[in-house]
Enzyme design. Structure first.
Site, PDB file in Angstrom:
ATOM      1  CB  SER A 111      10.270   6.556 -14.355  1.00  0.00           C
ATOM      2  OG  SER A 111       9.172   7.411 -14.452  1.00  0.00           O
ATOM      3  CB  SER A 112      11.538   9.843 -10.408  1.00  0.00           C
ATOM      4  OG  SER A 112      10.461   9.078 -10.002  1.00  0.00           O
ATOM      5  CD  GLU A 142       9.545  10.164  -2.647  1.00  0.00           C
ATOM      6  OE1 GLU A 142      10.482  10.493  -3.417  1.00  0.00           O
ATOM      7  OE2 GLU A 142       8.434   9.787  -3.047  1.00  0.00           O
ATOM      8  CG  HIS A 161      13.074  14.647  11.216  1.00  0.00           C
ATOM      9  ND1 HIS A 161      12.880  15.879  10.656  1.00  0.00           N
ATOM     10  CD2 HIS A 161      12.528  13.778  10.344  1.00  0.00           C
ATOM     11  CE1 HIS A 161      12.237  15.759   9.512  1.00  0.00           C
ATOM     12  NE2 HIS A 161      12.011  14.485   9.305  1.00  0.00           N
ATOM     13  CG  HIS A 162      12.248  10.310   9.021  1.00  0.00           C
ATOM     14  ND1 HIS A 162      10.915  10.233   8.749  1.00  0.00           N
ATOM     15  CD2 HIS A 162      12.702  11.378   8.330  1.00  0.00           C
ATOM     16  CE1 HIS A 162      10.571  11.196   7.918  1.00  0.00           C
ATOM     17  NE2 HIS A 162      11.645  11.915   7.644  1.00  0.00           N
ATOM     18  CE  LYS A 171       5.725  27.163  -0.261  1.00  0.00           C
ATOM     19  NZ  LYS A 171       5.098  27.852  -1.369  1.00  0.00           N
ATOM     20  CB  SER A 207       0.180  29.253  -4.922  1.00  0.00           C
ATOM     21  OG  SER A 207       0.791  28.764  -3.760  1.00  0.00           O
ATOM     22  CG  HIS A 226      12.797  14.789   5.413  1.00  0.00           C
ATOM     23  ND1 HIS A 226      11.756  14.384   6.213  1.00  0.00           N
ATOM     24  CD2 HIS A 226      12.635  16.108   5.256  1.00  0.00           C
ATOM     25  CE1 HIS A 226      11.023  15.425   6.534  1.00  0.00           C
ATOM     26  NE2 HIS A 226      11.527  16.495   5.974  1.00  0.00           N
ATOM     27  CD1 TRP A 280       6.316   3.645   4.227  1.00  0.00           C
ATOM     28  CD2 TRP A 280       7.550   4.338   2.511  1.00  0.00           C
ATOM     29  NE1 TRP A 280       6.751   4.910   4.511  1.00  0.00           N
ATOM     30  CE2 TRP A 280       7.508   5.366   3.470  1.00  0.00           C
ATOM     31  CE3 TRP A 280       8.276   4.561   1.337  1.00  0.00           C
ATOM     32  CZ2 TRP A 280       8.154   6.581   3.302  1.00  0.00           C
ATOM     33  CZ3 TRP A 280       8.930   5.779   1.177  1.00  0.00           C
ATOM     34  CH2 TRP A 280       8.860   6.776   2.152  1.00  0.00           C
ATOM     35  CG  ASP A 295       5.380  18.755 -26.370  1.00  0.00           C
ATOM     36  OD1 ASP A 295       5.797  18.193 -25.350  1.00  0.00           O
ATOM     37  OD2 ASP A 295       4.509  18.284 -27.114  1.00  0.00           O
ATOM     38  CB  THR A 331       5.644  25.081   6.355  1.00  0.00           C
ATOM     39  OG1 THR A 331       6.829  24.343   6.049  1.00  0.00           O
ATOM     40  CG2 THR A 331       4.450  24.329   5.833  1.00  0.00           C
ATOM     41  CE1 TYR A 333       8.683  19.751   3.613  1.00  0.00           C
ATOM     42  CE2 TYR A 333      10.379  18.139   4.106  1.00  0.00           C
ATOM     43  CZ  TYR A 333       9.455  19.070   4.531  1.00  0.00           C
ATOM     44  OH  TYR A 333       9.291  19.298   5.849  1.00  0.00           O
ATOM     45  NE  ARG A 391       4.203   3.192  10.713  1.00  0.00           N
ATOM     46  CZ  ARG A 391       5.090   3.853   9.948  1.00  0.00           C
ATOM     47  NH1 ARG A 391       6.082   4.517  10.503  1.00  0.00           N
ATOM     48  NH2 ARG A 391       4.985   3.852   8.653  1.00  0.00           N
ATOM     49  CG  HIS A 400      -1.577   1.313   1.496  1.00  0.00           C
ATOM     50  ND1 HIS A 400      -2.617   1.805   0.741  1.00  0.00           N
ATOM     51  CD2 HIS A 400      -1.333   2.259   2.440  1.00  0.00           C
ATOM     52  CE1 HIS A 400      -2.980   2.989   1.209  1.00  0.00           C
ATOM     53  NE2 HIS A 400      -2.214   3.294   2.236  1.00  0.00           N
TER      54      HIS A 400
END
Lengths: 75, 538, 294
Positions: free
Chosen positions: B172-173, B258, B305-306, B334, B271, B256, B144, B108, B331, B260, B453, B79
Site C-alpha cells: 500500500s505504501s 521510516e 545509531h539505533h 528548518k 511551513s 531510520h 514494534w 486528480d 533540521t 523521516y 522500557r 500499540h
C-alpha cells in the site's frame, strides 16, 4: 584484481540499465532512442562480463566461492 | 469493457460522486480516497490509543494489577505497530491525497485506480494485524521493532499473520508513494516550476522517495523472518552462519528512513501554517527544500545509531554518531526558518497556529533528546530506557500527530466548506498540550533514573513519576473524544465559509470554491495565479 | 492545448477484488504453514482471484489505450509508475544481496573469531568458518527453529548448469534487443520471431533452473543448509519468480504485437516489459557472479 574488475563492470552495467530507465521515463522518440542505446550497451557489457568471468575462471584467476576463513589462535 | 469516460471538457464539472457504499469502494477520486485514508487513520489512532491506555493503566502503580506480562508486551507491540503503520502513515497519505492535486493545480492523482487499491489494501491489512489478538498464543509480543530471535524462535504463531500484514501495508505504501511521485512530476500545472511548489508537496515528494527505497527492504526482512520461522533458513540464526545482528541492520536500514517518512510531511504542513498566521511569506523557501532533501539523504546512512549497544566496531560507532549529529544541521535550518518567518509578523493564534507553534517547540525538545541519544557513549546509559520512549513520543505525538491535527483543522474549511468551532478547538488544544506534557515529560526523568522500557512492573522509586505520567495519559486519551466532536460538528453544523477563510493563507487550494469541487482543477492555473499564490511571493 | 484536457477514469471494482484476493492468499498461506487443512485451498483460491484481477484490470487498461482514450499525459504517468515500481523491486533484491554480503563479509568471519568476537570452536567442536560449506563445519546441528541442518555432500557446480543458464538468459537479452530494434523499425514479423525466441530461452532457463534445484537438493544443499543455502535459494528463488512473471508479460506483449498493437513511436507496454526483462537479466548476472563465483 580480477574480482575488482568484475565488480566495476557490474556497476557499469547497472549504470547503463539506469540510463535505459531514464530514457523510458522521458518517452517520445528521443527517450526511446536513448533507452534502446543504453540497453544495447548493457547487453553488450553483460556478454563481455560473462566471457570475462569464464575466462578468468579458466585461467585460474578466480575460484568458485574460495573463502575459507582463517581460524584465529587455538585456545 | 471500456467503462472509461472521455476527457473532461474545459470548465465543466464532470460527473459527481456515485451514491451509497459503492461510491467509496469504486472511487477513483482523490478527495474520496483522502477522506477514506483520514477516517481509517483516525479509527486506528483510537484503537492504538486504547491499547496505550491499557499500558498506562498497568503502569499506574508498581506491581502487577491488571494483566499478564505477556499481554502487556502484546499491548506495547501492537500499540507501536498500529500507530506507525495504521495511524500516522495513512493519515499523511490521506492529507497528501487531499491536498497535493489542489496545491499543484491538477484535477486528480496521476494513477487514480491504483490510488484506490493502495487505500483498499489497508483495511484488510489492519484487519489481519488486529485479528492476531484473538489467535492462540496471542498477538506478537516482541516490540514494534520485532528483533530476531524474539520474532523468529520465540514468537507465537500469529507472527506469520503479522508478517503478511506488514507485506500488505508495504504494498500500500509503495503504491501510494509511486502515485504521489507521478502526480507531482507529471500532473503539475504546466506553468508551475519545481521551485514554485508549496513545501507540503516538496516534502511529500521527498518522502515518497524514502518510502520506495525503504519499504521493499522491510518486505525483504520480514520475508527472511518468514522463511527462518517456517522453512528452516538461517538468516538470523548463528547456528547456520547467520546473525541476529543482521536483522537489526536490515530492519534499521528501513527503520531510520521510516522515522523521516513520518516527520517530513509534518515539516511541510508547518511551513504552510506558520506563514499564514504570521502573515509573512515563508522565510528561506529554497533552503527549506534543500534541508528536506539533505535530511532524506542522511536518513539512509545513519541507521546503526539505533544499535550502539548491539555492538559494532568502534569506527562504525564513531561514524554513525557523527553522521547522526549531522542531521541536526538541516533540521536546525528548518526550525530557524520557522522562527524567522514569525519574526515581526502580525501573528494571530487560531487553533491550527497553536498546534503548529507547540509543534515547533515540542518537536525541538524531541529533536534534542534525539541528539543526546545519538551520542554513542551516552547512549549506553539511555538505551532501552524510558528516555527513549519519551524521545520518540515527543517527535511522533507532539511532532507528527500534532502536525496532522493542525493540518486537519487548517484545511477542514476547504474540505467541508464549513468552519469548526474555534473556542472548542482552543479548549481542546490546551487540554491536549498540557496533558501530553504531563504524560511524556516525566518519562525523561524515569529514563535517566534507569527505568527500562517494555516492562509491566518497576521498582518503587519510579512510582511517583509513573503515576503522574499515567494521569496525563488518561487525560490526553480523553481529549480525543473532544476532537471527534469538533470534526463531526464542523461537518454537520459548521458555519459556511468563504473560499479563503484564513486571510493570510496562500496556495492554489484557496483559489478553489469554498468547498473544493469534486475534481480540483479542470483547467490548469495560469502563471500569474501561480506566482501570486506561491510561498515565496510577498 | 490537447495536453490540458485531463483524464480521470471512472470507478473500478478491480482494487477491491485484488485486496480480497491477496488477503485470502496470505491468510491461506499462513494457515497452510500452521498445518490447517483448508490453508492450501484458500491459497489457490486467493491466487486465482489475484490472477483474475490482474488480467481484468490490465486488460481494461490495454483496451482503453488501444481505443485512444488516453492522452500523452496518462502515458507519462504510466512511465513514472513503472519506473518507480521497478526501483522498489531493485530495493527488494538489495535487501537479499545485503544479507548475502553481510553474512559473507561479516557474520561468518566473526563466527570464526575475527575481530575479537566470539570464538566459536568453544561452542561447536571443530567448527571452521567457511563460506559455501558452512554446513560442513557444523555437522549434526539443529537450527534454533528446530530444523536439522542439511549437510551438502559437494559444492555447487559453477561450470555446468549455472554457466549454461547464464548464457541462455544473456542470449534472451540479445534476442529481446533484436525484437526491440525490429519494433522500432516497424518490422512486425521479425518482432514476433525474436519475441518467441526470447520467451523460449526464458522458459528454457526456468526449466534448467528447476533441474539445478533438483541436483542441489539431491546433493544436500537445501534451504536448511545454513546461511549459504538460505541466501542461495532465496535469491535464485525470487529471481526465478521474476523470470516467470517476465515470461508471462512477454507472452502478453507477443499476443498484443500479433493483434497489431504498438507502433514504432508509441510502444510503452513493450518498453516497460523489455526493461523489466533486462533488469531480471542483470539481477541474474549479479547472482551468478556473487553467489556462484566471488
Amino acid at each position: 584484481m580480477a574480482e575488482f574488475f568484475i565488480i566495476i563492470v557490474i556497476i557499469t552495467i547497472l549504470v547503463a540499465l539506469g540510463f535505459g530507465l531514464i530514457g523510458m521515463l522521458k518517452g517520445g522518440r528521443r527517450g526511446s532512442d536513448r533507452m534502446f542505446k543504453s540497453l544495447v550497451a548493457r547487453i553488450s557489457l553483460s556478454v563481455f562480463l560473462f566471457l570475462l568471468v569464464m575466462f578468468a575462471a579458466y585461467m585460474g584467476w578466480i575460484e568458485p566461492n574460495p573463502v575459507v576463513f582463517s581460524t584465529s589462535t587455538q585456545k | 469493457m471500456t467503462t472509461a469516460t472521455a476527457t473532461i471538457p474545459h470548465g465543466v464539472h464532470h460527473h459527481g460522486p456515485e451514491k451509497g457504499l459503492m461510491r467509496w469502494i469504486k472511487t477513483t477520486n482523490h478527495k474520496d480516497i483522502g477522506s477514506l485514508y483520514m477516517w481509517f487513520a483516525f479509527a486506528m489512532l483510537l484503537i492504538g490509543g486504547a491499547l496505550a491506555m491499557g499500558i498506562r493503566a498497568e503502569l499506574l502503580q508498581p506491581g502487577m494489577q491488571l494483566m499478564e506480562p505477556q499481554f502487556f508486551n502484546q499491548l506495547t507491540t501492537m500499540h507501536g505497530l498500529i500507530m506507525v503503520f495504521g495511524a500516522i502513515m495513512p493519515a499523511f497519505v490521506g492529507l497528501g491525497n487531499w491536498l497535493i492535486p489542489m496545491m499543484i493545480g491538477a484535477p486528480d492523482m496521476a494513477l487514480p485506480r491504483m490510488n484506490n487499491w493502495s487505500f483498499w489494501i489497508l483495511p484488510f491489512a489492519g484487519g489481519i494485524l488486529l485479528s492476531t489478538f484473538f489467535m492462540e498464543g496471542g498477538a506478537p509480543a516482541f516490540g514494534w521493532t520485532f528483533y530476531a530471535p524474539l520474532s523468529t524462535t520465540f514468537a507465537p504463531d500469529s507472527t506469520d499473520f503479522f508478517i503478511f500484514a506488514v507485506h500488505l501495508l508495504g504494498f500500500s505504501s509503495i503504491m501510494g508513494a509511486i502515485n504521489i511521485i507521478a502526480t507531482v512530476l507529471n500532473m503539475r500545472a504546466p506553468e508551475m516550476k519545481l521551485m514554485d511548489m508549496p513545501l507540503f508537496v516538496w516534502t511529500w515528494l521527498i518522502t515518497s522517495f524514502l518510502l520506495i527505497g525503504a519499504m521493499p527492504v522491510l518486505a525483504g526482512v520480514v520475508t527472511m523472518m518468514l522463511t527462518d520461522r517456517n522453512f528452516g533458513t538461517a538468516f538470523f540464526d548463528a547456528t547456520g552462519g547467520g546473525d541476529p545482528v543482521m536483522f537489526q541492520h536490515i530492519f534499521w536500514f528501513f527503520g531510520h528512513p521510516e522515522v523521516y517518512i513520518m516527520i517530513l510531511p509534518a515539516f511541510g504542513i508547518t511551513s504552510h501554517i506558520i506563514p499564514t498566521f504570521a502573515r509573512k511569506p515563508l522565510f528561506g523557501y529554497s533552503s527549506m527544500v534543500y534541508a528536506t532533501a539533505s535530511i532524506a539523504f542522511l536518513s539512509y546512512i545513519v541507521w546503526a545509531h539505533h544499535m550502539f549497544l548491539t555492538g559494532m566496531p568502534v569506527a562504525g560507532g564513531l561514524y554513525f554518531m557523527y553522521a547522526t549529529m549531522l542531521i541536526a544541521v538541516p533540521t536546525g535550518v528548518k526550525v530557524f526558518n520557522w522562527v524567522a518567518t514569525m519574526w515581526r509578523g502580525s501573528m494571530t493564534f487560531e487553533a491550527p497556529m497553536l498546534w503548529t507553534l507547540s509543534f515547533v517547540f515540542l518537536f525541538t525538545i524531541g529533536g534534542f533528546s534525539g541528539l543526546m541519544l545519538g551520542i554513542a557513549p551516552a547512549d549506553i546509559q539511555y538505551h532501552d530506557t524510558y528516555f527513549v520512549v519519551a524521545h520518540f513520543h515527543y517527535v511522533l505525538v507532539t511532532g507528527a500527530l500534532w502536525a496532522i491535527i493542525a493540518a486537519t483543522l487548517y484545511w477542514l474549511p476547504k474540505w467541508t466548506g464549513k468552519m469548526y468551532n474555534e473556542s472548542l478547538a482552543k479548549i481542546h488544544f490546551w487540554w491536549a498540550v498540557i496533558s501530553v506534557n504531563i504524560l511524556f515529560f516525566p518519562q525523561h526523568f524515569l529514563g535517566l533514573a534507569g527505568m527500562p522500557r517494555r516492562i509491566p512492573d518497576y521498582s518503587l522509586q519510579f512510582a511517583d513519576f509513573n503515576l503522574i505520567s499515567s494521569i496525563g495519559g488518561f487525560a490526553f486519551g480523553a481529549s480525543f473524544f473532544l476532537l471527534t466532536y469538533i470534526v463531526v460538528d464542523c461537518i454537520r453544523n459548521g458555519k459556511p465559509v468563504s473560499a479563503r477563510p484564513w486571510k493570510g493563507a496562500k496556495g492554489l487550494e484557496w483559489t478553489l470554491d469554498a468547498k473544493a469541487p469534486y475534481h480540483s482543477f479542470n483547467t490548469p492555473p495560469s502563471r500569474a495565479l501561480i506566482e501570486a499564490e506561491s510561498q515565496h511571493s510577498a | 492545448m490537447s495536453e490540458q484536457k485531463y483524464y480521470v477514469p471512472d470507478g473500478t471494482y478491480w482494487p477491491i477484488i485484488g485486496s480480497i484476493g491477496v488477503t485470502i492468499l496470505f491468510v491461506g498461506f499462513a494457515n497452510q504453514m500452521h498445518g490447517v487443512s483448508w490453508g492450501a485451498s484458500a491459497m489457490v483460491l486467493g491466487f486465482a482471484i489475484v490472477i483474475f484481477m490482474l488480467f481484468g484490470w490490465l486488460g481494461q487498461v490495454v483496451n482503453e489505450s488501444v481505443n485512444g482514450i488516453y492522452n500523452s499525459q496518462v502515458d507519462r504517468s504510466f512511465r513514472w509508475g513503472m519506473s518507480w515500481f521497478i526501483f522498489s523491486e531493485v530495493m527488494f533484491f538489495a535487501a537479499f544481496f545485503g544479507a548475502l554480503f553481510y553474512a559473507r563479509q561479516i557474520s561468518v568471519p566473526w563466527l570464526s573469531g575475527e575481530g575479537n568476537n566470539l570464538y566459536t570452536p568453544e561452542l561447536w567442536d571443530g567448527f571452521k568458518a567457511t563460506w559455501q560449506q558452512i554446513a560442513f563445519s557444523t555437522p549434526g546441528t539443529t537450527l534454533k527453529s528446530g530444523v536439522e541442518m542439511s549437510i551438502p555432500t559437494q559444492l555447487v557446480d559453477t561450470w555446468g548448469l549455472p554457466a549454461l543458464n547464464t548464457a541462455l538468459l544473456l542470449l534472451s537479452g540479445v534476442t529481446l534487443t533484436f525484437a526491440h530494434h525490429a519494433l522500432r523499425a516497424e518490422r512486425r514479423n521479425q518482432v514476433i520471431s525474436w519475441l518467441v525466441a526470447t520467451i523460449v530461452l526464458g522458459v528454457a532457463f526456468l526449466g534448467f533452473q528447476v533441474a539445478e534445484y533438483g541436483h542441489a537438493y539431491a546433493d544436500g544443499l537445501q534451504l536448511t543448509s545454513g546461511i549459504y543455502g538460505s541466501t542461495f535459494y532465496m535469491l535464485t528463488g525470487f529471481h526465478g519468480f521474476h523470470v516467470t512473471i517476465g515470461a508471462i508479460m512477454l507472452s502478453v506483449i507477443l499476443y498484443r504485437v500479433q493483434k497489431g498493437h504498438f507502433s514504432a513511436d508509441s510502444h510503452f507496454g513493450f518498453e516497460g516489459v523489455a526493461w523489466y526483462w533486462h533488469f531480471v537479466d542483470v539481477v541474474w548476472l549479479g547472482l551468478f557472479v556473487f553467489v556462484y563465483w566471488l
